[in-house]
Write an enzyme that holds these catalytic residues in place. Sequence first.
Site, PDB file in Angstrom:
ATOM      1  N   GLU A  47       0.865  -1.187   0.000  1.00  0.00           N
ATOM      2  CA  GLU A  47       0.000   0.000   0.000  1.00  0.00           C
ATOM      3  C   GLU A  47       0.903   1.240   0.000  1.00  0.00           C
ATOM      4  OE1 GLU A  47      -1.618   0.580   3.955  1.00  0.00           O
ATOM      5  OE2 GLU A  47      -3.385   1.645   3.198  1.00  0.00           O
ATOM      6  N   LYS A 128      -9.354   1.909  -1.849  1.00  0.00           N
ATOM      7  CA  LYS A 128      -9.581   1.342  -0.505  1.00  0.00           C
ATOM      8  C   LYS A 128     -10.923   1.797   0.070  1.00  0.00           C
ATOM      9  CE  LYS A 128      -7.032   1.165   3.918  1.00  0.00           C
ATOM     10  NZ  LYS A 128      -5.755   1.607   4.526  1.00  0.00           N
ATOM     11  N   CYS A 184      -4.848  -3.111   2.703  1.00  0.00           N
ATOM     12  CA  CYS A 184      -4.587  -3.122   4.140  1.00  0.00           C
ATOM     13  C   CYS A 184      -5.815  -3.406   4.995  1.00  0.00           C
ATOM     14  CB  CYS A 184      -3.883  -1.839   4.565  1.00  0.00           C
ATOM     15  SG  CYS A 184      -3.134  -2.062   6.196  1.00  0.00           S
TER      16      CYS A 184
HETATM   17  N1  CDT Z   1      -2.996   1.073   6.548  1.00  0.00           N
HETATM   18  C1  CDT Z   1      -3.959   0.454   7.256  1.00  0.00           C
HETATM   19  O1  CDT Z   1      -5.073   0.320   6.809  1.00  0.00           O
HETATM   20  N2  CDT Z   1      -3.605   0.008   8.485  1.00  0.00           N
HETATM   21  C2  CDT Z   1      -4.540  -0.577   9.366  1.00  0.00           C
HETATM   22  C3  CDT Z   1      -4.191  -0.188  10.753  1.00  0.00           C
HETATM   23  C4  CDT Z   1      -5.185   0.646  11.329  1.00  0.00           C
HETATM   24  S1  CDT Z   1      -4.852   1.061  12.983  1.00  0.00           S
HETATM   25  C5  CDT Z   1      -5.535   2.548  13.039  1.00  0.00           C
HETATM   26  C6  CDT Z   1      -4.614  -2.104   9.330  1.00  0.00           C
HETATM   27  O2  CDT Z   1      -5.722  -2.622   9.409  1.00  0.00           O
HETATM   28  O3  CDT Z   1      -3.585  -2.756   9.275  1.00  0.00           O
END
Ligand code: CDT
Length: 339
Positions: A47, A128, A184
């Site tokens: 990402e 996303k 993500c």
């Molecule tokens: N980048 C991303 O989506 N990270 C999230 C962490 C969120 S914590 C506020 C993940 O689900 O890994």
Amino acid sequence: MSRTWKVAAAQLGPVHLDTPREETLNRLIELLRSAALQGATLVVFPELAFTTFFARHLFDNPTCLNAFFEHDTNISEASSTKRLFEEAQRLCVDICVGYAEQTPEGRAFNSAIYYSAQLDQVVAKYRKVHIPGTREPHPDLAVINHLEKRYFEPGDLGFEAFRAPRSRQNADGEDDVIMGMLICNDRRWPEAWRCYGLQGVELILCGYNTPAYNPYFWGMSKLMSPEMARSTAVTQHKLVMQANSYMNSCFSIAAGKAGLEDGRYELIAGSCIVGPEGQILAEAVTADDEVVCAEIDLDECRPGKENIFNFAQHRRVEAYQRVVDQVGVTQAGPGNMKG
Ligand code: CDT
């Protein structure tokens, strides 16, 4: 015809706020070359692959913030990114890569595209859907800021699966692979996977940046040491990749940005390739630049799709209405005896 495919996750080690973009691009190209040398013809990058995970930081100056975004509608031809695509074309390797997208209308999305080397074009784009974090920074603990809600709006393209030919395999498109992209936080939402599962998806591609320690977001981590929080975050990352691959009878590739950015912001590693029975086929052993490769046989998706997760035979949509009607929790009342 064999349906095997050598695929790779390109894990990227730390990228700092002041790391020049050229340097990061060179590292991505090195990872691409290394994957190609190992025989991979599909490489998934993280990402927001071209920069640091900038959503950790508060930018008051729009010019500073803009520098993290791509402004061209086609990043395979944009001056800041096109070298990666030129190299993919030269090596005949498909790529999936995440980036911060700013549209001509000024809308901002956390996006990923799939570039087919055989067709020499971007064949799919995903934005996303599940945007985590907050709009406002934490008043006194900057290190845990996760400001994606400030910088991105939720994706508006849904979960549309797409087909692409396996590079170097066939030119007639008869044996296209059905794929879908997630970014993500999306990987934690079974609804997203099931939307793809219902389109016969065979391979999910997912880039990520997952903080290793964030006591305000991870369940239980207020009680954990940073070491325990990191290992729990890695466990949960693999858990969702394995469980959702199994429940949708598909392969998946997860490619993360990893390690300690700017000396204080740690991202988990754990880039991996998962099979349709939920098994990890290959995974990263470092928290740095690393290629994770596996040969997958797409026909291995069939037993699950034809038996235990034969959706046409076994799904009971009449019992699932709540899933689309309701967003938050409405707690159950006392007693549920019906019938
Ligand atoms: N980048 C991303 O989506 N990270 C999230 C962490 C969120 S914590 C506020 C993940 O689900 O890994």
